[in-house]
Design an enzyme around this catalytic site. Sequence first.
Site, short mmCIF file in Angstrom:
data_model
loop_
_atom_site.label_atom_id
_atom_site.label_comp_id
_atom_site.label_asym_id
_atom_site.label_seq_id
_atom_site.Cartn_x
_atom_site.Cartn_y
_atom_site.Cartn_z
N GLU A 121 -37.97 -13.52 12.07
CA GLU A 121 -37.15 -12.38 11.63
C GLU A 121 -36.53 -11.65 12.81
O GLU A 121 -35.37 -11.22 12.75
CB GLU A 121 -37.99 -11.42 10.79
CG GLU A 121 -38.50 -11.99 9.48
CD GLU A 121 -37.40 -12.21 8.45
OE1 GLU A 121 -36.24 -11.85 8.71
OE2 GLU A 121 -37.71 -12.76 7.38
N ASP A 261 -35.94 -23.57 3.96
CA ASP A 261 -34.49 -23.55 3.78
C ASP A 261 -33.66 -23.64 5.05
O ASP A 261 -32.88 -24.58 5.25
CB ASP A 261 -34.07 -22.32 2.97
CG ASP A 261 -34.64 -21.01 3.53
OD1 ASP A 261 -35.49 -21.05 4.43
OD2 ASP A 261 -34.21 -19.94 3.05
N GLU A 354 -36.62 -14.37 -7.89
CA GLU A 354 -37.17 -15.17 -6.78
C GLU A 354 -37.60 -16.55 -7.25
O GLU A 354 -37.53 -17.50 -6.50
CB GLU A 354 -38.35 -14.43 -6.14
CG GLU A 354 -37.97 -13.18 -5.37
CD GLU A 354 -37.19 -13.47 -4.10
OE1 GLU A 354 -37.79 -13.44 -3.01
OE2 GLU A 354 -35.98 -13.75 -4.21
N GLU A 375 -27.69 -15.34 -0.81
CA GLU A 375 -27.43 -16.79 -0.79
C GLU A 375 -26.40 -17.24 -1.82
O GLU A 375 -25.58 -18.12 -1.54
CB GLU A 375 -28.75 -17.54 -0.97
CG GLU A 375 -29.63 -17.58 0.26
CD GLU A 375 -30.39 -16.28 0.50
OE1 GLU A 375 -30.93 -16.07 1.60
OE2 GLU A 375 -30.44 -15.45 -0.44
N THR A 465 -28.10 -17.88 10.00
CA THR A 465 -28.77 -17.75 8.71
C THR A 465 -28.85 -16.31 8.28
O THR A 465 -29.12 -16.02 7.10
CB THR A 465 -30.17 -18.39 8.76
OG1 THR A 465 -30.65 -18.58 7.43
CG2 THR A 465 -31.14 -17.52 9.54
#
Length: 617
Positions: A121, A261, A354, A375, A465
């Site tokens: 993160e 991902d 989710e 996304e 990302t």
Amino acid sequence: MRGSATWLTLNLCILISVCGIFIGKTLAESVTPNEARQLRDEVEEMFFHAFNGYMKHAFPRDELKPMSCGGEDTFGGYALTLVDSLDTLALLGDKERFAFSVEWLGNNLRFDINKTVSVFETTIRVLGGLLSAHLIASDYATGMRIPSYENQLLHLAEDLAYRLLPAFDTPTGIPFGSVNLLDGVDENESKITSTAGGGTLTLEFGILSRLTNNPVFEQVTKNAVRGLWACRSKLNLVGAHINVFTGEWTQKDAGIGTSIDSYYEYLLKAFLLFGDEEYLYMFQEAYGAVMHYLFTDPWYVEVNMDSAAIVWPLFNSLQAFWPGLQVLAGDVDPAIRTHAAFYSVWKRYGFTPEGFNLATLNVQQGQKSYPLRPELAESTYWLYKATRDTRYLDVGRDIVSSLQYGARCPCGYCHITDVENHKQEDHMESFFLAETVKYLWLLFDLAVGADNLVESGPYNYIFSTEGHLLPATPQISLVREHCSYYGAYCRSHNSSLRQELHSSDISRKSQEANGSGVHHRGWGPNELLSALPVRTTSSSSGLVKGFCRGLNHGQKIGVSFVKPQFKAQEVFSVDNRVANTASSKSNIVVSSPAYTENNGSLEESSKSEMGNQSPQQ
């Protein structure tokens, strides 16, 4: 297995049910050019509603509490939302707020704090945010150059990266999940990390290496990817969690969503930005395995990485990035079908939960929330960019409507704790400003003229990302060239030590052996650092101006453009009309790989075409 009667029956039921929800164009009237302009302006207002709410009520704490109009420190207590929002401010052309934010961070941000942070993160949000803003603020060509700026954000990024380096000192090269910014890795730190956590660091660290001429950052993250690749199964699949010391998988569920991902995302994007064909090779092999074992048209399931037995027939919201990645890879046809399926879930609930169970066609228990994820908007933008099909503007309009009527709070936008009743939670992730509104704004701006930094700016941009803008400048994408075109940069003689380290390679052969063991020696940062000069705060690149003839367009910008293998008439057809493909500079397309049914790998001819075909002029 995929071919079982049970699964075929289940899949048929899913597809029939989905058709009842949505497949194809929406029934609503399509977005007109004038409405697209209004929607773009509405999205810009959404950004500033939340950004101003953060600056007024939460800054300099990490994140906004949009319902109670307060702030909270959720990461390191270093104004996370401001750092994450910098390049969105620049994209929207707000020079005043952008300059103020860069100046404040340069004067006040510090990382010498006793905080244990997530390596993943912190890299994608903070390191990426600083580097993207630095590249914009320091370059006249962007139109956002700050005259008083003197590389303060680059210095901060370098300092932060040094503090993250101890996490990479493991036998496999795969980093620990967390590190203390003052004291390094705690002796009790877990040895288990996610695949995404170990494989989604190459873009940010690689750019930092090129900007500082320090190969350590790029090398440790490349070793981390190699470590994960060496541990893949014989099916070329990777699991969700791995022991960074032994290379043993502690969770063998293979999917394209949670915990994995962006590992796939960075394999392709590292090739596109850096031109490193090792990443392309890994992406080709990994993509072929995903499409063979996980793709159940139009959905993706989770399987055991060793046997390919289905573990979860589940859609989770993080999977929604995949169609956008397929656009970058040139495989647009399945992206269109999968995006339609994912959007059908949004249409049912107003948001994507989710988790959505494909067997019961209901929200998965315990996974009912929508934390403002970007996304679906991201893939919608990329598909509109590739096809110019107005159905994607309709999707964008629906997303905006859901956010405005379901998530808008007094000072920002709230998490949705339950998509079935739209109950709100007093929290707003920084990625809402870094990604969600950014992709929506780009979508509608593309429809009305695309006069922005990404579509009409000086460089091709790769999105991290976290949605940060990473430009393919000559200094970033041509670092391995002896020299580049007139007025750009050549490597100086006094950087031979660094260049030698930079080009040092571990043999690929040792990593191509399938199985669960680790087949290469971990190369920790301490070993690399010991060979480097004493660390200084200088941002000198070690490059000198020079001239070299004979480089074509693709080499000058650092990426290769190749023709996709699909037929435009088949993929881009909309109601018997052939839509124009995107002509923007940042639309980087790689040919769609052919698939070999025998073993799930990619054909050698496709590898050659993708890796070695001459760039278009």
